[in-house]
Design an enzyme around this catalytic site. Structure first.
Site, short mmCIF file in Angstrom:
data_model
loop_
_atom_site.label_atom_id
_atom_site.label_comp_id
_atom_site.label_asym_id
_atom_site.label_seq_id
_atom_site.Cartn_x
_atom_site.Cartn_y
_atom_site.Cartn_z
N CYS A 234 -51.79 -75.95 -89.33
CA CYS A 234 -52.95 -76.81 -89.09
C CYS A 234 -52.65 -77.85 -88.02
O CYS A 234 -52.03 -78.88 -88.30
CB CYS A 234 -53.37 -77.49 -90.39
SG CYS A 234 -54.83 -78.54 -90.19
N CYS B 259 -54.14 -81.26 -88.65
CA CYS B 259 -53.42 -82.05 -89.67
C CYS B 259 -52.12 -82.63 -89.11
O CYS B 259 -51.77 -83.76 -89.39
CB CYS B 259 -53.07 -81.18 -90.88
SG CYS B 259 -54.39 -80.11 -91.45
N ASP B 260 -51.38 -81.81 -88.34
CA ASP B 260 -50.00 -82.17 -88.04
C ASP B 260 -49.67 -82.41 -86.57
O ASP B 260 -48.57 -82.84 -86.24
CB ASP B 260 -49.06 -81.06 -88.57
CG ASP B 260 -49.19 -80.92 -90.09
OD1 ASP B 260 -49.37 -81.95 -90.76
OD2 ASP B 260 -49.13 -79.78 -90.60
#
Length: 312
Positions: A138, A141-142
């Protein structure tokens, strides 16, 4: 020995942000929900280290810790959280019949499906070993943790292009590893990555190994036409080859799209079966974020509550 079949008002299948939020709302409404955690209690967030984009956690939170908080909150209001996997369902008549771990029979007046989805992985040892240490499925997300650095992403569809573009905004350079000599993505997404000076597409390249002991510090790739190998000096490796909704147990029993995502009526969590609701990544292939999953979990509990009130 015949066993007594238990009847439950609200059965929640799955325990990510969607399932736990549904449980919080349903238990506060006095519906005594029972939640089965499924094979991965807490869902995809339990393999996510730092969550920095969920509102209310100004310093970020570890994914497993966040799911623990969600669970405690659901239990505080009376949700019964049970470890177990739903292995069979019968939606032909209410109350709906559900089998847990192939052995325990339950009848449910309403069912909230929050079984989530799983990222597809390449299946190489180094990917598993370094998961959460620079390997991620992701970028949204990261990606932020690798701002200003060089990163690699694998995939050739719309998601891969979207994530590569997202990473190019925050990283120094993005290597895009594409197995074939063309992208599967839509024309507009192809143009976007091809015109971005920070994205270098490596056509006909496959990942041999992700390098690093404690964290990602490189990736060894191979040209599948020439056999030539090279090392890319990167700090992170993103896998964007698709997601698989965890909905196999419902196949043929409920309306799904061609990829197995459960179809819900627009603006609601209602499925084509009265009293069966779907929330989170099991029905959302578009956003796939913890906060959107939690939002639909809330909707599912409210939809279930209204459905039960109307029955009375």
């Amino acid at each position: 020995m015949s066993q007594e079949t238990e009847t439950i008002k609200v059965l929640i299948i799955g325990s990510g942000p969607a399932g736990y939020t549904a449980a919080i709302y349903a238990s506060r409404a006095g519906l005594s929900p029972v939640l089965y955690t499924g094979i991965q209690p807490g869902g995809q967030l339990t393999i996510t280290n730092d969550v920095e984009n969920y509102p209310g956690y100004p310093d970020g939170v570890m994914g497993p810790q966040m799911m623990e908080d969600f669970r405690k909150q659901a239990e505080r209001f009376g949700t019964e959280v049970r470890y177990g996997v739903v292995t069979q369902v019968d939606f032909s008549q209410r109350p709906y019949k559900v089998l847990v771990d192939d052995s325990k029979s339950i009848q449910a007046e309403t069912v909230i499906i929050s079984t989530g989805a799983s990222a597809k992985w390449l299946g190489i040892e180094s990917e598993t070993r370094l998961n959460g240490k620079g390997v991620s499925a992701c970028a949204v997300c990261d990606g932020f943790f690798f701002r200003g650095k060089d990163v690699a992403i694998v995939g050739g569809g719309d998601t891969a292009c979207e994530e590569a573009s997202y990473l190019a905004n925050i990283c120094n350079k993005v290597y895009m590893l594409v197995r074939r000599d063309e992208l599967r993505a839509s024309q507009i997404m192809q143009k976007r990555v091809m015109n971005n000076p920070k994205i270098e597409i490596l056509w006909n390249h496959e990942t041999e190994e992700i390098l690093g002991e404690e964290e990602v510090n490189g990736v060894r790739v191979k040209n599948n036409q020439t056999g030539e190998e090279k090392l890319l000096d990167v700090a992170a490796f993103f896998v964007a080859i698709g997601h698989q909704p965890n909905t196999d147990v419902f196949t043929g029993l409920i309306d799904m799209d061609e990829n197995g995502y459960i179809q819900t009526k627009p603006g609601s969590t209602k499925t084509n079966i009265p009293g069966v609701f779907a929330c989170g990544d099991a029905q959302d292939h578009e956003y796939r974020q913890a906060v959107t999953a939690a939002g639909t979990g809330c909707m599912a509990a409210l939809d279930a509550e209204r459905f039960l009130s109307a029955q009375e």
